[in-house]
Write a protein that holds these residues in place. Structure first.
Motif, short mmCIF file in Angstrom:
data_model
loop_
_atom_site.label_atom_id
_atom_site.label_comp_id
_atom_site.label_asym_id
_atom_site.label_seq_id
_atom_site.Cartn_x
_atom_site.Cartn_y
_atom_site.Cartn_z
N PRO A 1 0.80 -1.24 0.00
CA PRO A 1 0.00 0.00 0.00
C PRO A 1 0.83 1.28 0.00
O PRO A 1 0.44 2.27 -0.63
N ALA A 2 1.96 1.30 0.71
CA ALA A 2 2.79 2.51 0.74
C ALA A 2 3.30 2.85 -0.66
O ALA A 2 3.32 4.02 -1.06
N GLU A 3 3.74 1.84 -1.41
CA GLU A 3 4.23 2.09 -2.76
C GLU A 3 3.08 2.46 -3.69
O GLU A 3 3.25 3.26 -4.61
N PHE A 4 1.91 1.89 -3.45
CA PHE A 4 0.76 2.25 -4.26
C PHE A 4 0.44 3.74 -4.12
O PHE A 4 0.23 4.44 -5.10
N PHE A 5 0.42 4.23 -2.89
CA PHE A 5 0.15 5.65 -2.66
C PHE A 5 1.18 6.54 -3.36
O PHE A 5 0.83 7.54 -3.99
N ALA A 6 2.44 6.16 -3.29
CA ALA A 6 3.49 6.97 -3.93
C ALA A 6 3.37 6.92 -5.45
O ALA A 6 3.54 7.94 -6.13
N VAL A 7 3.08 5.75 -6.00
CA VAL A 7 2.96 5.60 -7.45
C VAL A 7 1.76 6.38 -7.99
O VAL A 7 1.86 7.08 -9.00
N VAL A 8 0.59 6.28 -7.33
CA VAL A 8 -0.57 7.00 -7.83
C VAL A 8 -0.42 8.51 -7.63
O VAL A 8 -1.02 9.30 -8.38
N SER A 9 0.39 8.93 -6.66
CA SER A 9 0.67 10.36 -6.51
C SER A 9 1.44 10.90 -7.72
O SER A 9 1.18 12.01 -8.18
N GLU A 10 2.38 10.12 -8.22
CA GLU A 10 3.09 10.51 -9.44
C GLU A 10 2.12 10.73 -10.59
O GLU A 10 2.19 11.74 -11.31
N VAL A 11 1.21 9.77 -10.77
CA VAL A 11 0.26 9.84 -11.88
C VAL A 11 -0.72 10.99 -11.67
O VAL A 11 -1.11 11.68 -12.63
#
Length: 272
Positions: A232-242
């Motif tokens: 989940p932590a990486e998901f939040f960071a990845v979707v923030s980029e997008v």
């Protein structure tokens, strides 16, 4: 030491402690009130084209944040990387995008930004389900540490700033982790503005996270990098980029997720 003296010292300490936020706010206001250096404007123009698309009020807000961020955070060069204003401003501009329209605490747990010329190697150790210890090395473009440091590749930070619409930006990614880590360890649940927002945030992000995991397992093309399916932590960071770099597509394909991020970041980048 007499009780009266101890009581007086305790009272003075309490007054100092209570006054800290006031004096910090005054100090930051004084820094932000200074003219934004012309040389820094040139760096933004050349290195961070994303800024030109932003509304004028957000551009001004961003510049003030950059000034405070650079005044408060130490930049350290590693492996021969020289720290210049170009490095500071380019990285600070991307990091401060995440602070726009939000209470600007300026990543309170962050003390230093370590900058390498390019990708860097980090040793890893883990124990598998059978109890066997393994060691290895990861080659990274960035990493966010809970104990006050962000590590970045200057080459990747430059490339992320230069290409504004590919959904990949290592600085945004690592500083999203910093926001997440304000609650402790990164878990994909940063501090939200209101308690009642957590239930919907958890429901929407969990559903989207599981959908990305499924797509990744099926080797399907998605808007989000497969790395976001790891936790989940990486998901939040990845979707923030997008969210910042491909907002129109995200709003169309993942409207509920876009709404949650727009509420969290207090921005609507698709309107820029």
């Amino acid at each position: 030491m007499p009780l009266l003296v101890l009581t007086l010292l305790a009272a003075l300490f309490a007054v100092w402690l209570l006054g800290q936020p006031y004096w910090l706010a005054r100090k930051r206001a004084a820094i932000a009130a200074q003219p934004f250096p012309d040389a820094w404007r040139d760096i933004l123009r050349r290195r961070v084209p994303y800024v030109r698309a932003m509304p004028a009020d957000l551009q001004l807000q961003l510049k003030k944040h950059i000034q405070v961020f650079i005044a408060e955070k130490a930049f350290l060069g590693c492996a021969g990387q020289v720290i210049t204003d170009e490095v500071r401003v380019t990285i600070a501009a991307q990091a401060c995008l995440l602070l726009l329209n939000r209470p600007a605490h300026y990543y309170p747990g962050l003390r230093q930004i370590l900058v390498y010329p390019g990708s860097f190697v980090v040793p890893r150790a883990h124990t598998d389900s059978a109890g066997v210890a393994h060691s290895g090395r990861d080659v990274l473009a960035g990493e966010s540490w809970a104990h006050g440091q962000v590590v970045l590749s200057w080459q990747d930070a430059l490339e992320g700033a230069a290409t504004v619409d590919d959904g990949r930006n290592v600085v945004i990614h690592e500083f999203a982790h910093q926001l997440d880590q304000e609650t402790g360890s990164a878990n994909g649940a940063p501090v939200l503005s209101r308690t009642e927002h957590y239930a919907r945030w958890a429901a929407v992000l969990q559903a989207e996270f599981e959908a990305l995991q499924h797509s990744t397992e099926q080797h399907e093309e998605t808007l989000f990098d497969a790395y976001g399916a790891t936790e989940p932590a990486e998901f939040f960071a990845v979707v923030s980029e997008v969210f910042f770099e491909q907002p129109q597509r995200m709003a169309t394909e993942h409207p509920a997720l876009y709404q949650e991020l727009a509420q969290f970041y207090r921005l609507d980048p698709q309107s820029w």
